[in-house]
Design a protein around this motif. Sequence first.
Motif, mmCIF file in Angstrom:
data_model
loop_
_atom_site.group_PDB
_atom_site.id
_atom_site.type_symbol
_atom_site.label_atom_id
_atom_site.label_comp_id
_atom_site.label_asym_id
_atom_site.label_seq_id
_atom_site.Cartn_x
_atom_site.Cartn_y
_atom_site.Cartn_z
ATOM 1 N N ASP A 18 0.858 -1.185 0.000
ATOM 2 C CA ASP A 18 0.000 0.000 0.000
ATOM 3 C C ASP A 18 0.895 1.236 0.000
ATOM 4 O O ASP A 18 1.706 1.432 0.915
ATOM 5 N N ILE A 19 0.767 2.055 -1.021
ATOM 6 C CA ILE A 19 1.719 3.151 -1.223
ATOM 7 C C ILE A 19 1.619 4.195 -0.109
ATOM 8 O O ILE A 19 2.629 4.783 0.290
ATOM 9 N N ASP A 20 0.409 4.399 0.432
ATOM 10 C CA ASP A 20 0.253 5.370 1.524
ATOM 11 C C ASP A 20 0.913 4.858 2.804
ATOM 12 O O ASP A 20 1.600 5.595 3.497
ATOM 13 N N THR A 42 -2.022 -6.172 -9.053
ATOM 14 C CA THR A 42 -1.360 -5.351 -10.076
ATOM 15 C C THR A 42 0.027 -4.929 -9.562
ATOM 16 O O THR A 42 0.134 -4.386 -8.466
ATOM 17 N N PRO A 43 1.077 -5.198 -10.356
ATOM 18 C CA PRO A 43 2.416 -4.776 -9.929
ATOM 19 C C PRO A 43 2.451 -3.262 -9.666
ATOM 20 O O PRO A 43 1.851 -2.497 -10.430
ATOM 21 N N LEU A 48 2.482 2.716 -10.983
ATOM 22 C CA LEU A 48 3.199 4.001 -10.927
ATOM 23 C C LEU A 48 3.687 4.445 -12.300
ATOM 24 O O LEU A 48 3.824 5.634 -12.550
ATOM 25 N N ALA A 49 3.977 3.486 -13.164
ATOM 26 C CA ALA A 49 4.525 3.840 -14.476
ATOM 27 C C ALA A 49 3.474 3.655 -15.556
ATOM 28 O O ALA A 49 2.363 3.231 -15.296
ATOM 29 N N GLY A 85 15.424 0.429 -13.935
ATOM 30 C CA GLY A 85 15.504 1.051 -12.623
ATOM 31 C C GLY A 85 14.230 1.808 -12.267
ATOM 32 O O GLY A 85 14.214 2.572 -11.302
ATOM 33 N N ALA A 86 13.171 1.569 -13.028
ATOM 34 C CA ALA A 86 11.973 2.398 -12.904
ATOM 35 C C ALA A 86 11.297 2.291 -11.539
ATOM 36 O O ALA A 86 10.882 3.301 -10.964
ATOM 37 N N LEU A 87 11.192 1.080 -10.998
ATOM 38 C CA LEU A 87 10.476 0.928 -9.722
ATOM 39 C C LEU A 87 11.179 1.694 -8.611
ATOM 40 O O LEU A 87 10.537 2.419 -7.838
#
Lengths: 403, 403
Positions: free
Chosen positions: A212-214, A244-245, A250-251, A268-270
């Motif tokens: 969870d990004i938050d 979902t990855p 995010l991308a 290196g995106a993640l």
Amino acid sequence: MSAKILVAQGGGPTAVINQSLVGVVLEARRQAGVTAVYGARHGVRGIINEDFVDLGQETSHNLELVAGTPAAALGSTRDKPDAAYCHKIFTVLQAHGITHFFYIGGNDSSDTVRIVAEEAAAANYPLRCIHIPKTIDNDLVGNDHTPGFASAARFVVQAFAGANLDNAALPGVYVGVVMGRHAGFLTAASSLAKKFEDDGPHLIYVPERVFDIDKFRADVKATYDKYGRCVIAVSEGIHDADGTPILSRLAGDLERDAHGNVQLSGTGALADLLCEEIKKTGIKRVRGDTFGYLQRSFVGCVSDVDQREAREVGEKAVQFAFHGKDNGSVAIKRVGYYSVNYELIPLATVAGKTRHMEDEFIAASGTDVTDAFRLYLRPLLGSNLPDAYRLRPNAVAKVLNKG
Amino acid sequence: MSAKILVAQGGGPTAVINQSLVGVVLEARRQAGVTAVYGARHGVRGIINEDFVDLGQETSHNLELVAGTPAAALGSTRDKPDAAYCHKIFTVLQAHGITHFFYIGGNDSSDTVRIVAEEAAAANYPLRCIHIPKTIDNDLVGNDHTPGFASAARFVVQAFAGANLDNAALPGVYVGVVMGRHAGFLTAASSLAKKFEDDGPHLIYVPERVFDIDKFRADVKATYDKYGRCVIAVSEGIHDADGTPILSRLAGDLERDAHGNVQLSGTGALADLLCEEIKKTGIKRVRGDTFGYLQRSFVGCVSDVDQREAREVGEKAVQFAFHGKDNGSVAIKRVGYYSVNYELIPLATVAGKTRHMEDEFIAASGTDVTDAFRLYLRPLLGSNLPDAYRLRPNAVAKVLNKG
């Protein structure tokens, strides 16, 4: 009775897969009745192309040197054979009079071995088929652990031990992204880099838990507020509640492979995207590294336990083939702390299945591992693991600012 | 006459900077008249904050263990002191009665030492100031090479040796981005990973040569057509004819540091952007890694020659201070093949200047190094460098497709 051996390597290379190859070759060469030991170039693709090398003409000395070299000396492939492809494989094996087929690889490779074995049985052709385990992800069922994992884990431990020291010297937030699409073992290995209570990695995110990004931003902020710095280990395979990855969320548009999977490695995106999220908390110095191919290919970072076991699974594969009567997959079973035995388990047990980190290995917080995991992993890392030392605090009294 | 010592570490950590620290401490502790050996926490920032530790209360045994640990045991800083900051430094040194100041760092750090020395001279305060070289970039003038470079170079060599094997096993294009904003030494070190003619890195791009994106794509395509694969080493500092970093040209808004420089490290963006460029040629499997902080902090990859020399520059700094009468910077001079001597050179010779790769080290193609560079680098990498072996070709005749 004469025998002809074929061995091949599949999937992602590891630091010790050549130990397994050489284990097969040297053990096969000493069996009575063996008239040929062939290797297929680039896995199953080399088989359907009849691209074979005669390993009977290779010196023992060079084989030993190759055994100590990372990657896949025969070459590998990402091909994932379907039934038609497996039929071609069988046709070539039959044409060359192969009696014993050894395939070193992960769960996809074991599935290939299973299908080829069925083809041979259906054709009433005498072919012994043995799968030899290999994967840095440690995601094969039926195994205590898999050859290749321990050396990659050792790389991750040494990398995070160093990153922690670097981060302590120049404080900020450091994110290290580790391989492992479905299984978090390799990311979790980073926990063994911790020596002192305030050492990183302070937070560990594995794909066995919903990301969870938050909560991630809050975790990082809280750690940074506590220690003045934060070191984070993240699996490339982290995903949200829908599966979902996070990289996809995010991308934007992303490369997909032949299996329909998003390309997670070799970019290196993640790490960069997670760094952007962290900067939203107001923390200034945020750095991300993606360990990438280094963690599976780096020359000179290997676990001696891993080397030994990778060699033994190759040897045992040949012994199971010549002393037993079943097809199967060689499995590592732990006995004692620490020793292992090898068993031949049915191909269907391993084929196409994925092992995940057991719940008992993941802390309740979801961002750390348990002592059970530390105890599980430590012997696999092998001997002479580098250690990190620090100066002891002996503060000098201030003269100018005594307050 | 009594003496009080202060030592500090500045700039990016290295694998061996603690050897220099311990070299100073142990050598200072045995000098007659030394009443205190202090260390400043986090470089010059620790000095102005009077954040000192008493290294006289540290055991010799623990100091030896710290010496073998990477990063900066005292902590480091990115602060680049101006005249006012240096004045504060001097005020603190004076308040604590420091008689000898040792600062381990790169060209910025040597400039700080120079200014502090001038402050002391202007105030007629007896202070011996010695700069001790350190940088993985190898960009200090007046030195054959700098402590920290060789271990980072060794990491780069081992990384590319492995990446080359991995790329040979699963062919495609691999881009490895290496640290070094202005000097290409570390990127060029990748050349020592080549053993066989067809080994990578096949292309090496250093900041000493203008980077042209169209030529880059053509270089990669030609190499891929020749070998069926391509391994590329790229410096993070590559730039176009105007001096604009390629990362800035390919990407949008970028973080800048206190020196106004674009953030090149701690992001995988350059590798990812170069991969996108390569895909435009139609090549499918393209992977990029950014070696990031691993190359300077990885625990367990170190050159024994680098360790020895880093220790000696610390020791020699104290000996120059106590047996000589000048301020200065300790410099490594090569004598024989291979041995070194140490000299004390004027601070102004080193301070704020940047060494670049000499023309004789770069091949005419602009994408390779010369034998002179290989000869220069090899002894620095130290002993027991891992070696890579391959199977010898013994092709088996095809049965089905004899054509």
